[in-house]
Scaffold this motif. Sequence first.
Motif, PDB file in Angstrom:
ATOM      1  N   ASP A  93      28.083  49.578  39.219  1.00  0.00           N
ATOM      2  CA  ASP A  93      27.019  50.050  40.086  1.00  0.00           C
ATOM      3  C   ASP A  93      27.613  50.575  41.385  1.00  0.00           C
ATOM      4  N   GLY A  94      27.523  51.874  41.583  1.00  0.00           N
ATOM      5  CA  GLY A  94      28.113  52.487  42.768  1.00  0.00           C
ATOM      6  C   GLY A  94      27.504  51.994  44.064  1.00  0.00           C
ATOM      7  N   CYS A  95      26.299  51.421  43.986  1.00  0.00           N
ATOM      8  CA  CYS A  95      25.637  50.937  45.196  1.00  0.00           C
ATOM      9  C   CYS A  95      26.087  49.529  45.571  1.00  0.00           C
ATOM     10  N   GLN A 130      37.291  45.190  35.978  1.00  0.00           N
ATOM     11  CA  GLN A 130      38.562  44.471  35.837  1.00  0.00           C
ATOM     12  C   GLN A 130      39.662  45.408  35.344  1.00  0.00           C
ATOM     13  N   ALA A 131      39.325  46.271  34.411  1.00  0.00           N
ATOM     14  CA  ALA A 131      40.326  47.191  33.864  1.00  0.00           C
ATOM     15  C   ALA A 131      40.814  48.156  34.943  1.00  0.00           C
ATOM     16  N   LEU A 132      39.883  48.638  35.756  1.00  0.00           N
ATOM     17  CA  LEU A 132      40.270  49.565  36.825  1.00  0.00           C
ATOM     18  C   LEU A 132      41.100  48.843  37.886  1.00  0.00           C
ATOM     19  N   LEU A 133      40.732  47.620  38.180  1.00  0.00           N
ATOM     20  CA  LEU A 133      41.501  46.835  39.147  1.00  0.00           C
ATOM     21  C   LEU A 133      42.897  46.531  38.606  1.00  0.00           C
ATOM     22  N   ALA A 134      42.966  46.226  37.319  1.00  0.00           N
ATOM     23  CA  ALA A 134      44.265  45.935  36.706  1.00  0.00           C
ATOM     24  C   ALA A 134      45.160  47.164  36.740  1.00  0.00           C
ATOM     25  N   ASP A 135      44.560  48.325  36.564  1.00  0.00           N
ATOM     26  CA  ASP A 135      45.321  49.577  36.641  1.00  0.00           C
ATOM     27  C   ASP A 135      45.862  49.755  38.066  1.00  0.00           C
ATOM     28  N   GLY A 136      45.015  49.558  39.028  1.00  0.00           N
ATOM     29  CA  GLY A 136      45.464  49.548  40.431  1.00  0.00           C
ATOM     30  C   GLY A 136      45.867  50.893  40.998  1.00  0.00           C
ATOM     31  N   MET A 167      41.125  52.866  41.836  1.00  0.00           N
ATOM     32  CA  MET A 167      40.518  52.098  42.926  1.00  0.00           C
ATOM     33  C   MET A 167      39.597  52.966  43.769  1.00  0.00           C
ATOM     34  N   THR A 168      39.886  54.234  43.828  1.00  0.00           N
ATOM     35  CA  THR A 168      38.967  55.147  44.514  1.00  0.00           C
ATOM     36  C   THR A 168      37.659  55.220  43.734  1.00  0.00           C
ATOM     37  N   ARG A 169      37.763  55.201  42.409  1.00  0.00           N
ATOM     38  CA  ARG A 169      36.555  55.214  41.576  1.00  0.00           C
ATOM     39  C   ARG A 169      35.687  53.980  41.835  1.00  0.00           C
ATOM     40  N   LEU A 170      36.353  52.882  42.162  1.00  0.00           N
ATOM     41  CA  LEU A 170      35.614  51.650  42.486  1.00  0.00           C
ATOM     42  C   LEU A 170      35.143  51.630  43.943  1.00  0.00           C
ATOM     43  N   ASN A 171      35.458  52.693  44.677  1.00  0.00           N
ATOM     44  CA  ASN A 171      35.118  52.769  46.103  1.00  0.00           C
ATOM     45  C   ASN A 171      35.753  51.646  46.915  1.00  0.00           C
ATOM     46  N   VAL A 172      36.980  51.302  46.545  1.00  0.00           N
ATOM     47  CA  VAL A 172      37.685  50.291  47.328  1.00  0.00           C
ATOM     48  C   VAL A 172      38.295  50.971  48.551  1.00  0.00           C
TER      49      VAL A 172
END
Lengths: 270, 99
Positions: free
Chosen positions: B2-4, B44-50, B55-60
Amino acid sequence: MGRIVGGFATSHVLFDPAGAAEQAERVFAGMMAIRGQIRRLAPDVLIVASSDHLNNFTLKHQVTLAVGVADSFVPLGDMGIPQDSFRGHRAFAEAFARSAATDGFDLVQVEEVRPDHGLMLTKLIADPHGHVPTVPVFINSAMPIPPSPARAFRLGEALKAMVERDRPQGERVVVVAGGGLSHWLRVPSEIKVADKFDRHILTELTEGRARTFAQIDNPTLRAETGNGGLEVASWLFMTGALPEGARGEVVYYEAIEQWESGMGGVAFHV
Amino acid sequence: MDGCDTYRINRMIQDLNGDPVARERHCADPDFTYAAYGIDAEEQALLADGSIESMTRLNVHPNLQMKWVFINAKGPPRAPGPLSAYRDRLLASPAKDNR
């Protein structure tokens, strides 16, 4: 009245010199030259301005402009910086906060803060052994809505006004800014270092056009220098505290591809 | 994803950055952290990729991306770092400082 007798700015990181040894050495030599110039000015108070890197001011409470009012501070210790405490200057810091409140700035007054490398490397360059009481000023460029360059410059003007109106006769104040120049931190980018725009910044500031340069907006500054380049706001805070049109010198500049950073430093004696 | 609701992931990282005990636990048992913050399998998969892209996709936030990389490198996040090459000269006694 007190007097701001010098203003300096420097990048606030150092990396492994491997692969860029000569450039790294020139950067370090520039930082040490700034140290020497500050010592010769014999300041009674140092104002060190930088962005925090989401170590103290996080997304939980998004603080853009703050002043450290404590009697002493203990560094966070990131980047291998020693965690030796250094003296603050409560009377100065509180006077600044009080004055700023009548001058359009509600500064967040911070008693508890563990300054990270942004402030601490700058402090170590300026005063490695903690001889000079130091007021940390946080220009938090890493916040999602960062302070604008113009507002940072204006805060510098507010500092100058306070020093000249409220501080004791003969007090010598030096302002040192840390951060920049161009770097793209963890954002997709084809560019690693914006050599040309970095040099434009250095020219504008040292040739007395900081007020004009400070009219740049954050989206433009970010596009030209990367998200890390927004830290130039601290440099503009410093120049705002100088006499109108003050001219300075570029102490060092290196575009270091291996560090993905434009590294620069400037000095103003006023 | 959820992008929000991206603050949830940013909050997890900034909490870990500020809490050595939580960081140690996370390194030993990341699933505990993920459950506590409601991190789903895709996240989790995106975070594991790092990677920057993930991480930009996760808006970190970029600074929190850096902290995530350090935390998961399992190295002491505040150990002597790149300053070591300059440390002796940076902290030299006044007599040795450049004048």
